[in-house]
Design an enzyme around this catalytic site. Structure first.
Site, short mmCIF file in Angstrom:
data_model
loop_
_atom_site.label_atom_id
_atom_site.label_comp_id
_atom_site.label_asym_id
_atom_site.label_seq_id
_atom_site.Cartn_x
_atom_site.Cartn_y
_atom_site.Cartn_z
N ASP A 30 0.85 -1.19 0.00
CA ASP A 30 0.00 0.00 0.00
C ASP A 30 0.89 1.24 0.00
OD1 ASP A 30 -3.22 0.52 0.98
OD2 ASP A 30 -1.81 2.20 1.11
N ASN A 87 -12.76 -3.19 2.57
CA ASN A 87 -13.68 -2.06 2.66
C ASN A 87 -14.62 -2.13 1.45
OD1 ASN A 87 -12.52 -0.96 5.01
ND2 ASN A 87 -10.92 0.03 3.79
N GLY A 93 -15.39 3.23 3.68
CA GLY A 93 -14.13 3.87 3.33
C GLY A 93 -13.48 3.34 2.08
N HIS A 100 -10.04 -5.23 -3.36
CA HIS A 100 -8.70 -5.46 -2.82
C HIS A 100 -8.81 -5.89 -1.37
CE1 HIS A 100 -9.84 -1.21 -2.61
NE2 HIS A 100 -9.24 -1.16 -1.43
N HIS A 102 -6.95 -5.77 2.08
CA HIS A 102 -5.84 -5.20 2.84
C HIS A 102 -5.32 -6.30 3.77
CE1 HIS A 102 -6.81 -0.78 2.24
NE2 HIS A 102 -8.01 -1.29 1.98
#
Ligand code: 5GP
Ligand code: ZN
Length: 114
Positions: A30, A87, A93, A100, A102
């Protein structure tokens, strides 16, 4: 999907620090890490969010989760613990509309999330 940032990363047209990749999914760091380990895992194919990926009904979701597990092992957080976050939608958010995961680890995580 020329307007999609993560399609651009998947195509190699937009630079990213790739952690690992296979024929279906890619893991990269990220750009604004929120933990010592913060890696994003995406399918190469464009799906806007987790709901769309799940509705597609193929094996991409399981492949994505398997890749997240491999990242956690490779980054050394599999035993200490890590968090996998999707998310989904504005109130959660989500800012990039290419699904994706995280993978966050390397520090204690608070609960509930903010
Ligand atoms: P979301 O907010 O949609 O759950 O997560 C999007 C993530 O993508 C954010 O954590 C953000 O830091 C990351 N991000 C946004 N633009 C880029 C980029 O150009 N490169 C990389 N590697 N990460 C990005
Ligand atoms: Zn995309």
């Amino acid at each position: 999907m020329p307007d999609c940032l993560f399609c651009g990363i998947a195509a190699g047209e937009i630079p990213a620090t790739i952690v690992s990749a296979n024929s279906q999914t890619i893991a990269f760091r990220d750009i604004n890490p929120q933990a010592p380990v913060h890696v994003l895992v995406i399918p190469r194919a464009h799906h806007s969010n987790l709901a769309e990926l799940g509705a597609a009904g193929d094996d991409l979701l399981s492949g994505l989760v398997a890749h997240a597990r491999e990242v956690a092992i490779a980054e050394g957080v599999a035993d200490s613990g890590y968090r996998v976050v999707f998310n989904t939608g504005p109130q959660a958010g989500q800012t990039v509309d290419h699904v994706h995961a995280h993978v966050l680890g390397g520090r204690p995580m608070a609960w509930p999330p903010g």
